[in-house]
Scaffold this active site. Structure first.
Site, PDB file in Angstrom:
ATOM      1  N   ASP A  20      41.408  -0.652  72.947  1.00  0.00           N
ATOM      2  CA  ASP A  20      41.610   0.162  71.363  1.00  0.00           C
ATOM      3  C   ASP A  20      40.531   0.239  70.768  1.00  0.00           C
ATOM      4  O   ASP A  20      39.898  -0.593  70.538  1.00  0.00           O
ATOM      5  CB  ASP A  20      42.657  -0.743  70.759  1.00  0.00           C
ATOM      6  CG  ASP A  20      43.117  -0.029  69.449  1.00  0.00           C
ATOM      7  OD1 ASP A  20      43.156   1.046  69.378  1.00  0.00           O
ATOM      8  OD2 ASP A  20      43.043  -1.039  68.282  1.00  0.00           O
ATOM      9  N   ASP A  31      41.411   7.654  68.457  1.00  0.00           N
ATOM     10  CA  ASP A  31      41.969   6.190  68.771  1.00  0.00           C
ATOM     11  C   ASP A  31      42.621   6.294  69.956  1.00  0.00           C
ATOM     12  O   ASP A  31      43.681   6.941  70.196  1.00  0.00           O
ATOM     13  CB  ASP A  31      42.803   6.057  67.615  1.00  0.00           C
ATOM     14  CG  ASP A  31      43.413   4.705  67.520  1.00  0.00           C
ATOM     15  OD1 ASP A  31      43.288   3.737  68.340  1.00  0.00           O
ATOM     16  OD2 ASP A  31      44.302   4.632  66.663  1.00  0.00           O
TER      17      ASP A  31
END
Length: 380
Positions: free
Chosen positions: A89, A270
């Site tokens: 992430d 992201d």
């Protein structure tokens, strides 16, 4: 970060480690090797010139694509190694996994770290909590050896969850954050920084290639860039601040007409978000222009109409990144097609968009910590 599932030191300048992340190989680096590398990097400003020769030190393990919604890979923690599947992430900075301390029912359905079985584990008596878009967790901090493919981070700080919710339907065990240290809720050194400090990678850069509509083929690579994963040249975009992977976006347009981000806005790249997210009113307007019909939390379109829909252009640093309809529509488990754009549930003072996997499947992305910039190029 929001998951929307319903949610080697052989050649210093070419030490690229590609981690599609399932099987684990271990290499040991001596103190003298680390010192040699650190001295070399001080004397030679690295230049990231995006090549990898057949003889370079590249390690590849498959990163699993779960229905174009989540990309996860294997890491190990402890001695002997205990294996976990984690989501990589770019919007968070902490590594955590479920532990035997956890009292939440969801932990029982995932692999839990057994600290008593690791001879290198140390418990740090410090607690922390993280709230994500799809869930939350509370945990305690520990230290142990963490391995990502050939990369070994010694005495790495990580979280052991004691409580967690919202992750019941998600296939990964934990999260490995790749953002800047200031984003850490644990307040320690993130794993990428630790790998860099320990001389495990030659250049402070990592990159993502996300496969389309197939479980195999995705890669996250550390220490350099393999140009075989993209077409043309990389376009470099400076970060707004050296704190998050956030850049300035000029506009979002369709059929040469600006539909959002008029006058400029912010965009967060992201890998932990499945879709593209933006402010409610602008997202709703975009969905209306596409002709999508709301059904529950998603907006659907006839699959037969996908090829007739216009591209959506994201202009970043003066360069257009078109997203064709085939890229921004997703087919669900019943064979119905919905639009991979969704309103952000968190209101912000400035207009911000999150460019998640829907965008990153189309564009190979490079995260350059040495120069605080992101590189984008058309993925192959």
């Amino acid at each position: 970060m929001k998951w929307l599932v319903l949610l080697g030191l052989v050649a210093f300048s070419e030490c690229i480690v590609k981690i599609p992340l399932t099987r684990v190989q271990i290499i040991r680096k001596t103190r003298s090797e680390k010192k040699m590398l650190n001295n070399f990097l001080k004397e030679h400003a690295y230049s990231l010139y995006l090549t990898s020769s057949p003889g370079s030190n590249i390690t590849t393990h498959p990163l699993r694509n779960i229905q174009d919604m989540i990309y996860m890979g294997n890491i190990t923690i402890g001695t002997p190694p205990q294996e976990f599947q984690v989501a990589f992430d770019t919007a968070s900075a902490d590594l955590w996994v479920p532990s035997v301390f956890c009292t939440s029912p969801t932990c029982a359905s995932h692999v839990m770290f057994r600290h008593l079985e690791s001879s290198t584990f140390r418990l740090i008596r410090k607690t922390f909590g993280i709230v994500y878009g799809s869930g939350r967790m509370k945990g305690v901090v520990g230290r142990d050896t963490v391995r990502i493919g050939d990369l070994v981070s010694i005495d790495q700080q990580f979280g052991l969850s004691m409580e967690q919710s919202g992750f019941e339907e998600l296939p990964f065990d934990g999260v490995l954050g790749l953002s800047y240290p200031n984003m850490s809720f644990m307040g320690g050194i993130p794993i990428f920084d630790n790998l860099r400090n320990q001389g495990a990678i030659s250049e402070p850069v990592f990159a993502f290639y996300l496969s389309k509509s197939k479980p195999e083929g995705s890669v996250v690579m550390f220490g350099g860039v393999d140009k075989s994963y993209y077409q043309g040249t990389l376009n470099w975009v400076p970060l707004i601040q050296a704190r998050t992977w956030r850049v300035h976006m000029d506009r979002i347009s369709m059929n040469r007409r600006t539909i959002a981000c008029s006058g400029g806005c912010e965009a967060l790249l992201d890998t932990g978000t499945s879709l593209i997210q933006g402010p409610r009113s602008l997202v709703n307007n975009t969905l209306r222009l596409i002709g999508a019909t709301p059904r529950g939390s998603k907006h659907y379109i006839s699959c037969s109409a996908v090829n007739t829909l216009p591209s959506i252009d994201f202009t970043i640093n003066g360069i257009n990144y078109p997203l064709p309809a085939q890229a921004y529509t997703i087919k669900d488990s019943r064979g119905n097609c919905y639009i991979g754009i969704r309103e952000d549930s968190v209101s912000k003072s400035t207009e911000m968009w999150t460019l998640g996997d829907v965008f990153l499947r189309q564009y190979f992305s490079v995260y350059d910590r040495g120069n605080d910039r992101i590189g984008l190029a058309k993925a192959v």
